[in-house]
Design a protein around this motif. Structure first.
Motif, mmCIF file in Angstrom:
data_model
loop_
_atom_site.group_PDB
_atom_site.id
_atom_site.type_symbol
_atom_site.label_atom_id
_atom_site.label_comp_id
_atom_site.label_asym_id
_atom_site.label_seq_id
_atom_site.Cartn_x
_atom_site.Cartn_y
_atom_site.Cartn_z
ATOM 1 N N UNK A 199 0.805 -1.222 0.000
ATOM 2 C CA UNK A 199 0.000 0.000 0.000
ATOM 3 C C UNK A 199 0.840 1.275 0.000
ATOM 4 N N UNK A 200 2.156 1.118 0.088
ATOM 5 C CA UNK A 200 3.043 2.285 0.126
ATOM 6 C C UNK A 200 3.168 2.878 -1.273
ATOM 7 N N UNK A 201 2.318 3.833 -1.576
ATOM 8 C CA UNK A 201 2.267 4.386 -2.925
ATOM 9 C C UNK A 201 3.455 5.287 -3.244
ATOM 10 N N UNK A 202 4.281 5.573 -2.259
ATOM 11 C CA UNK A 202 5.452 6.403 -2.499
ATOM 12 C C UNK A 202 6.620 5.589 -3.047
ATOM 13 N N UNK A 203 6.481 4.275 -3.033
ATOM 14 C CA UNK A 203 7.566 3.396 -3.462
ATOM 15 C C UNK A 203 7.267 2.820 -4.836
ATOM 16 N N UNK A 209 -0.703 -9.251 -8.535
ATOM 17 C CA UNK A 209 -1.175 -8.937 -9.882
ATOM 18 C C UNK A 209 -1.341 -7.426 -10.058
ATOM 19 N N UNK A 210 -1.933 -6.774 -9.072
ATOM 20 C CA UNK A 210 -2.109 -5.331 -9.143
ATOM 21 C C UNK A 210 -0.766 -4.616 -9.178
ATOM 22 N N UNK A 211 0.177 -5.072 -8.338
ATOM 23 C CA UNK A 211 1.505 -4.466 -8.316
ATOM 24 C C UNK A 211 2.249 -4.657 -9.619
ATOM 25 N N UNK A 212 2.108 -5.832 -10.229
ATOM 26 C CA UNK A 212 2.774 -6.100 -11.506
ATOM 27 C C UNK A 212 2.225 -5.206 -12.614
ATOM 28 N N UNK A 213 0.917 -5.010 -12.620
ATOM 29 C CA UNK A 213 0.316 -4.131 -13.628
ATOM 30 C C UNK A 213 0.814 -2.703 -13.464
ATOM 31 N N UNK A 214 0.903 -2.239 -12.205
ATOM 32 C CA UNK A 214 1.419 -0.892 -11.941
ATOM 33 C C UNK A 214 2.867 -0.773 -12.390
ATOM 34 N N UNK A 274 11.239 -6.883 -16.807
ATOM 35 C CA UNK A 274 11.278 -5.810 -15.814
ATOM 36 C C UNK A 274 12.720 -5.380 -15.545
ATOM 37 N N UNK A 275 12.887 -4.097 -15.372
ATOM 38 C CA UNK A 275 14.178 -3.554 -14.953
ATOM 39 C C UNK A 275 14.287 -3.690 -13.442
ATOM 40 N N UNK A 276 15.513 -3.751 -12.896
ATOM 41 C CA UNK A 276 15.665 -3.873 -11.440
ATOM 42 C C UNK A 276 14.887 -2.799 -10.706
ATOM 43 N N UNK A 277 14.302 -3.193 -9.581
ATOM 44 C CA UNK A 277 13.507 -2.233 -8.822
ATOM 45 C C UNK A 277 14.367 -1.137 -8.234
ATOM 46 N N UNK A 278 13.767 0.007 -7.992
ATOM 47 C CA UNK A 278 14.491 1.124 -7.378
ATOM 48 C C UNK A 278 14.569 0.887 -5.878
ATOM 49 N N UNK A 279 15.754 0.943 -5.329
ATOM 50 C CA UNK A 279 15.953 0.708 -3.894
ATOM 51 C C UNK A 279 15.548 1.938 -3.101
#
Length: 209
Positions: free
Chosen positions: A79-83, A142-147, A204-209
Motif C-alpha cells: 500500500x506504500x504508494x510512495x515506493x 497482480x495489481x503491483x505487476x500491472x502498476x 522488468x528492470x531492477x527495482x528502485x531501492x
C-alpha cells in the motif's frame, strides 16, 4: 478481578495453541486429537471448546498467530504508494522470506501447514483459509505487476494473473523445499535471486531501492 480473569483466559488460549503446534509438528494434524492438545497444555477438553469451535478453528487460530503479522506487513508494503511498485513486491517477498528463515516459531507453523496437514472433512475450514490467503496474495501481486509494467512502459508477454501465479508457485516451492532441509540453501538469499531472475525474464528492470 475481571482483568485477571481475562489475562488467565488469554494465557490458556496461548498454551493451547502452543501445545497444538508441538503436537501437530510431532505427529501430524489428523493424528492429533483435541484430548491430546488439552493434556499437553495441562487443561481440560472443555477449555478447548471455550476458545475454539473445533480442530479446524484451533488450527486456523494457530496459523493466524504467526501469519497475520506477515500478511499485515506485506499489505502495508504493497500500500506504500510512495515506493516503486516493483520494489514493493520484492520488498514484501524479501521480508516474508527472512522472517520465515529466522523465526523458529514461524518456521514451525509453516512446517505444520506445509507437511503435517491433510485436508480431510474436519479440516475443510483450514483449506478455505489457505485458499483465501493465496487469493489475496495473488490479487495484490497482480495489481503491483500491472502498476510496475505501466510505470516501465512494459508489455507483459502473459496476463498479469498468470505471472502472479508463476511467482506464487516459485515462492511456494522454495519454502516447501527449504522446510524439508533448511541447510540446503539460504531461503532469503536464494529466494530473492530467483525472484529477480523471474522478473528480469519478463522484461522488468531492477527495482528502485
Amino acid at each position: 478481578m475481571a482483568r485477571r480473569t481475562k489475562e488467565d483466559a488469554l494465557a490458556t488460549r496461548h498454551s493451547l495453541l502452543d501445545a497444538a503446534e508441538l503436537l501437530f509438528q510431532a505427529q501430524g494434524v489428523s493424528r492429533t486429537s483435541l484430548n491430546d492438545i488439552a493434556k499437553q497444555a495441562g487443561t481440560s477438553r472443555g477449555a478447548i471448546y471455550w476458545h475454539f469451535k473445533d480442530k479446524a478453528d484451533l488450527f486456523n487460530a494457530m496459523m493466524e498467530r504467526v501469519t497475520l503479522p506477515l500478511e499485515q506487513s506485506f499489505d502495508n508494503v504493497m500500500r506504500d504508494e510512495q515506493t516503486d511498485p516493483l520494489a514493493r513486491i520484492c520488498d514484501g517477498i524479501r521480508k516474508a522470506l527472512v522472517h520465515i528463515a529466522t523465526d523458529p516459531h514461524t518456521r514451525r507453523v509453516f512446517e505444520v501447514a506445509t507437511h503435517k496437514v491433510e485436508y480431510v472433512d474436519e479440516l475443510q475450514a483450514v483449506r478455505l483459509r489457505h485458499l483465501t490467503v493465496r487469493h489475496e496474495f495473488l490479487q495484490q501481486v497482480e495489481s503491483g505487476l500491472l502498476d510496475a509494467a505501466e510505470r516501465q512502459a512494459l508489455t507483459l508477454t502473459a496476463p498479469a494473473s498468470t505471472v502472479a501465479q508463476g511467482l506464487h508457485a516459485i515462492l511456494d516451492g522454495l519454502i516447501q523445499n527449504w522446510l524439508l532441509d533448511s541447510t540446503a540453501f539460504d531461503l532469503a538469499a536464494v529466494g530473492q535471486d530467483v525472484v529477480d531472475i523471474y522478473l528480469a525474464g519478463l522484461g522488468f528492470k531492477p527495482e528502485k531501492k
